[in-house]
Design a protein around this motif. Structure first.
Motif, PDB file in Angstrom:
ATOM      1  N   GLU A  35     -26.828  24.502 -40.763  1.00  0.00           N
ATOM      2  CA  GLU A  35     -26.293  25.436 -41.748  1.00  0.00           C
ATOM      3  C   GLU A  35     -24.808  25.170 -41.898  1.00  0.00           C
ATOM      4  O   GLU A  35     -24.128  24.802 -40.933  1.00  0.00           O
ATOM      5  CB  GLU A  35     -26.527  26.884 -41.311  1.00  0.00           C
ATOM      6  N   ALA A  36     -24.290  25.330 -43.120  1.00  0.00           N
ATOM      7  CA  ALA A  36     -22.881  25.050 -43.389  1.00  0.00           C
ATOM      8  C   ALA A  36     -22.250  26.237 -44.111  1.00  0.00           C
ATOM      9  O   ALA A  36     -22.866  26.829 -44.998  1.00  0.00           O
ATOM     10  CB  ALA A  36     -22.739  23.780 -44.228  1.00  0.00           C
ATOM     11  N   ARG A  37     -21.003  26.558 -43.743  1.00  0.00           N
ATOM     12  CA  ARG A  37     -20.312  27.709 -44.328  1.00  0.00           C
ATOM     13  C   ARG A  37     -19.491  27.334 -45.558  1.00  0.00           C
ATOM     14  O   ARG A  37     -19.042  28.203 -46.290  1.00  0.00           O
ATOM     15  CB  ARG A  37     -19.387  28.344 -43.290  1.00  0.00           C
ATOM     16  N   ASN A  38     -19.291  26.062 -45.770  1.00  0.00           N
ATOM     17  CA  ASN A  38     -18.516  25.613 -46.931  1.00  0.00           C
ATOM     18  C   ASN A  38     -18.895  24.168 -47.255  1.00  0.00           C
ATOM     19  O   ASN A  38     -19.671  23.536 -46.538  1.00  0.00           O
ATOM     20  CB  ASN A  38     -17.012  25.741 -46.658  1.00  0.00           C
ATOM     21  N   GLY A  39     -18.326  23.667 -48.345  1.00  0.00           N
ATOM     22  CA  GLY A  39     -18.683  22.325 -48.776  1.00  0.00           C
ATOM     23  C   GLY A  39     -18.302  21.248 -47.788  1.00  0.00           C
ATOM     24  O   GLY A  39     -19.023  20.258 -47.611  1.00  0.00           O
ATOM     25  N   ARG A  40     -17.182  21.431 -47.108  1.00  0.00           N
ATOM     26  CA  ARG A  40     -16.753  20.426 -46.133  1.00  0.00           C
ATOM     27  C   ARG A  40     -17.754  20.319 -44.983  1.00  0.00           C
ATOM     28  O   ARG A  40     -18.130  19.218 -44.564  1.00  0.00           O
ATOM     29  CB  ARG A  40     -15.360  20.782 -45.598  1.00  0.00           C
ATOM     30  N   GLU A  41     -18.212  21.479 -44.498  1.00  0.00           N
ATOM     31  CA  GLU A  41     -19.217  21.470 -43.436  1.00  0.00           C
ATOM     32  C   GLU A  41     -20.529  20.876 -43.938  1.00  0.00           C
ATOM     33  O   GLU A  41     -21.243  20.206 -43.183  1.00  0.00           O
ATOM     34  CB  GLU A  41     -19.450  22.883 -42.905  1.00  0.00           C
ATOM     35  N   ALA A  42     -20.837  21.113 -45.203  1.00  0.00           N
ATOM     36  CA  ALA A  42     -22.069  20.568 -45.775  1.00  0.00           C
ATOM     37  C   ALA A  42     -22.029  19.039 -45.798  1.00  0.00           C
ATOM     38  O   ALA A  42     -23.002  18.363 -45.449  1.00  0.00           O
ATOM     39  CB  ALA A  42     -22.292  21.117 -47.182  1.00  0.00           C
ATOM     40  N   VAL A  43     -20.896  18.486 -46.219  1.00  0.00           N
ATOM     41  CA  VAL A  43     -20.739  17.031 -46.256  1.00  0.00           C
ATOM     42  C   VAL A  43     -20.902  16.452 -44.858  1.00  0.00           C
ATOM     43  O   VAL A  43     -21.601  15.449 -44.655  1.00  0.00           O
ATOM     44  CB  VAL A  43     -19.367  16.647 -46.855  1.00  0.00           C
ATOM     45  N   ASP A  44     -20.269  17.103 -43.866  1.00  0.00           N
ATOM     46  CA  ASP A  44     -20.367  16.635 -42.480  1.00  0.00           C
ATOM     47  C   ASP A  44     -21.799  16.733 -41.960  1.00  0.00           C
ATOM     48  O   ASP A  44     -22.289  15.824 -41.267  1.00  0.00           O
ATOM     49  CB  ASP A  44     -19.440  17.443 -41.579  1.00  0.00           C
ATOM     50  N   ALA A  45     -22.483  17.846 -42.305  1.00  0.00           N
ATOM     51  CA  ALA A  45     -23.852  18.049 -41.829  1.00  0.00           C
ATOM     52  C   ALA A  45     -24.806  17.007 -42.406  1.00  0.00           C
ATOM     53  O   ALA A  45     -25.712  16.516 -41.718  1.00  0.00           O
ATOM     54  CB  ALA A  45     -24.334  19.456 -42.191  1.00  0.00           C
ATOM     55  N   VAL A  46     -24.590  16.642 -43.658  1.00  0.00           N
ATOM     56  CA  VAL A  46     -25.433  15.609 -44.278  1.00  0.00           C
ATOM     57  C   VAL A  46     -25.202  14.262 -43.596  1.00  0.00           C
ATOM     58  O   VAL A  46     -26.153  13.521 -43.305  1.00  0.00           O
ATOM     59  CB  VAL A  46     -25.151  15.513 -45.794  1.00  0.00           C
ATOM     60  N   ARG A  47     -23.948  13.964 -43.313  1.00  0.00           N
ATOM     61  CA  ARG A  47     -23.635  12.702 -42.644  1.00  0.00           C
ATOM     62  C   ARG A  47     -24.238  12.663 -41.233  1.00  0.00           C
ATOM     63  O   ARG A  47     -24.776  11.637 -40.801  1.00  0.00           O
ATOM     64  CB  ARG A  47     -22.120  12.534 -42.554  1.00  0.00           C
ATOM     65  N   ASP A  48     -24.184  13.789 -40.532  1.00  0.00           N
ATOM     66  CA  ASP A  48     -24.642  13.822 -39.147  1.00  0.00           C
ATOM     67  C   ASP A  48     -26.155  13.914 -38.999  1.00  0.00           C
ATOM     68  O   ASP A  48     -26.739  13.325 -38.089  1.00  0.00           O
ATOM     69  CB  ASP A  48     -24.004  15.002 -38.403  1.00  0.00           C
ATOM     70  N   HIS A  49     -26.798  14.657 -39.918  1.00  0.00           N
ATOM     71  CA  HIS A  49     -28.234  14.946 -39.756  1.00  0.00           C
ATOM     72  C   HIS A  49     -29.141  14.160 -40.696  1.00  0.00           C
ATOM     73  O   HIS A  49     -30.361  14.129 -40.488  1.00  0.00           O
ATOM     74  CB  HIS A  49     -28.484  16.450 -39.932  1.00  0.00           C
ATOM     75  N   ARG A  50     -28.587  13.578 -41.755  1.00  0.00           N
ATOM     76  CA  ARG A  50     -29.380  12.813 -42.728  1.00  0.00           C
ATOM     77  C   ARG A  50     -30.624  13.598 -43.164  1.00  0.00           C
ATOM     78  O   ARG A  50     -31.764  13.132 -42.995  1.00  0.00           O
ATOM     79  CB  ARG A  50     -29.815  11.469 -42.134  1.00  0.00           C
ATOM     80  N   PRO A  51     -30.436  14.772 -43.735  1.00  0.00           N
ATOM     81  CA  PRO A  51     -31.588  15.594 -44.129  1.00  0.00           C
ATOM     82  C   PRO A  51     -32.297  15.012 -45.348  1.00  0.00           C
ATOM     83  O   PRO A  51     -31.768  14.132 -46.039  1.00  0.00           O
ATOM     84  CB  PRO A  51     -30.954  16.935 -44.479  1.00  0.00           C
ATOM     85  N   ASP A  52     -33.481  15.533 -45.616  1.00  0.00           N
ATOM     86  CA  ASP A  52     -34.222  15.132 -46.817  1.00  0.00           C
ATOM     87  C   ASP A  52     -33.665  15.801 -48.061  1.00  0.00           C
ATOM     88  O   ASP A  52     -33.786  15.278 -49.172  1.00  0.00           O
ATOM     89  CB  ASP A  52     -35.703  15.498 -46.676  1.00  0.00           C
ATOM     90  N   VAL A  53     -33.053  16.989 -47.889  1.00  0.00           N
ATOM     91  CA  VAL A  53     -32.590  17.770 -49.037  1.00  0.00           C
ATOM     92  C   VAL A  53     -31.532  18.773 -48.577  1.00  0.00           C
ATOM     93  O   VAL A  53     -31.487  19.144 -47.396  1.00  0.00           O
ATOM     94  CB  VAL A  53     -33.793  18.496 -49.701  1.00  0.00           C
ATOM     95  N   VAL A  54     -30.669  19.188 -49.513  1.00  0.00           N
ATOM     96  CA  VAL A  54     -29.627  20.174 -49.243  1.00  0.00           C
ATOM     97  C   VAL A  54     -29.763  21.321 -50.246  1.00  0.00           C
ATOM     98  O   VAL A  54     -29.972  21.073 -51.440  1.00  0.00           O
ATOM     99  CB  VAL A  54     -28.220  19.558 -49.402  1.00  0.00           C
TER     100      VAL A  54
END
Length: 351
Positions: A35-54
């Protein structure tokens, strides 16, 4: 996918909304990996977790949803569903996010949020699951202009009408097709894009700015002639009520959803097929579900021409596939050739 389940990053600045969305997705069989609280955390989470979708909120501190989508598409291309509130400002921002690469959007409910989100659970799970399958890294077809814009003089059929239906991934595709239709073809254009109330007006304005056609959101009783287009209003079916002397009139209704959607492509196509006695073309673009398949057959049965977007350039090959499977589609074309396919159909009708 994690353990066979679709993996999701949920980005929202509200802890409450993150919890509600995550609970709904987990209950629906998806796995929320971060889970991400802002766009910056979202970008980091995608890089770290490589999810299928956001799932991405629009307005967030530090980095908003638009910036986050742009960064994700540049660094780690991943399908994104925007979660947007029902406001004019959010509609504008949501469309900008689609321009940056987001695949689709889902509108947050107002009022008793937790109750409404639970009611909309199945819809949210379906759209997130569907968008997760989109290959955003793939080039969506030939980006060159359609040969419909060659400037060569053509003999068009008198008073032609085209009905365009689309859903997931459709807004940019609809904009492209309308921008490439030549004004001298004198088409009457009806667009049915699965989109909620509050967004279709802004959508019509965007197409109007990008097209030679006069495009506006449909109102009850609206009439159009050649060179004009109507976009079905969100949460209303758009029926073709009558057609006289090259002018077409629509009626908006709040009849029950068809194919679980309102507006439904089938409603507009079927009433057009029953009413328009001049040249008629039906077009199905990217989208999930089967809406438009029956309408395409009605148009074909009345002697009209039918076109479907091909799989390679469709974000979601659901609606076009169902239409093609009916056997009622004349041409299956990449998005770059759809407007030319319409022009070819109304040109052939002259002979």
């Amino acid at each position: 996918m994690t353990g066979g389940r679709t993996s999701v990053v949920v980005a929202d600045d509200s802890h409450f909304m993150r919890s509600v969305i995550s609970d709904i997705l987990e209950t629906g069989g998806l796995e929320v990996v971060a889970e991400a609280r802002n766009g910056r955390e979202a970008v980091d989470a995608v890089r770290d977790h490589r999810p299928d979708v956001v799932t991405m909120d629009v307005e967030m501190p530090e980095m908003n949803g638009i910036e986050a989508v742009e960064r994700i598409m540049a660094d780690s291309p991943t399908p994104v569903v925007m979660l947007s509130a029902h406001t004019d400002e959010n509609a504008d921002v949501t469309f900008e996010a689609l321009d940056k690469g987001a695949v689709d959007f889902f509108t947050k409910p107002g009022g008793e949020v937790s109750m409404e989100m639970s009611r909309l659970r199945d819809q949210l799970v379906e759209i997130v699951t569907t968008v997760a399958q989109v290959d955003v890294a793939r080039s969506h077809g030939d980006e060159s202009r359609s040969h419909a814009e060659t400037g060569t003089a053509a003999s068009y059929a008198a008073d032609p009408t085209v009905i365009i239906g689309s859903s997931t991934g459709g807004p940019k595709m609809v904009e492209r097709v309308l921008s490439e239709l030549p004004l001298d073809a004198d088409l009457r254009v009806l667009v049915v894009q699965h989109m909620p109330e509050g967004f279709t007006g802004r959508f019509a304005e965007r197409i109007d700015a990008r097209s030679a056609y006069d495009v506006r959101e449909a109102t009850d009783g609206a009439r159009i002639g050649g060179g004009e287009a109507l976009v079905a209003a969100g949460d209303s079916h758009m029926r073709v009520k009558n057609y006289r002397n090259g002018r077409l009139r629509v009626k908006l209704t709040d009849d029950p959803p068809v194919n679980s959607v309102r507006p439904a492509v089938d409603v507009t196509m079927e009433t057009a097929a029953a009413t328009v006695d001049d040249v008629l073309v039906g077009v199905i673009l990217t989208g999930m579900g089967e809406d438009g398949a029956d309408g395409i057959c009605r148009i074909k049965e009345t002697g009209g021409h039918t076109v479907a977007q091909d799989e390679a350039t469709s974000a979601v090959y659901g609606m076009p596939k169902r239409a093609v499977e009916t056997g009622c589609v004349d041409s299956v074309l990449p998005i770059g050739d759809v407007s030319a396919g319409v022009v070819d159909a109304i040109t052939r009708e002259v002979t």
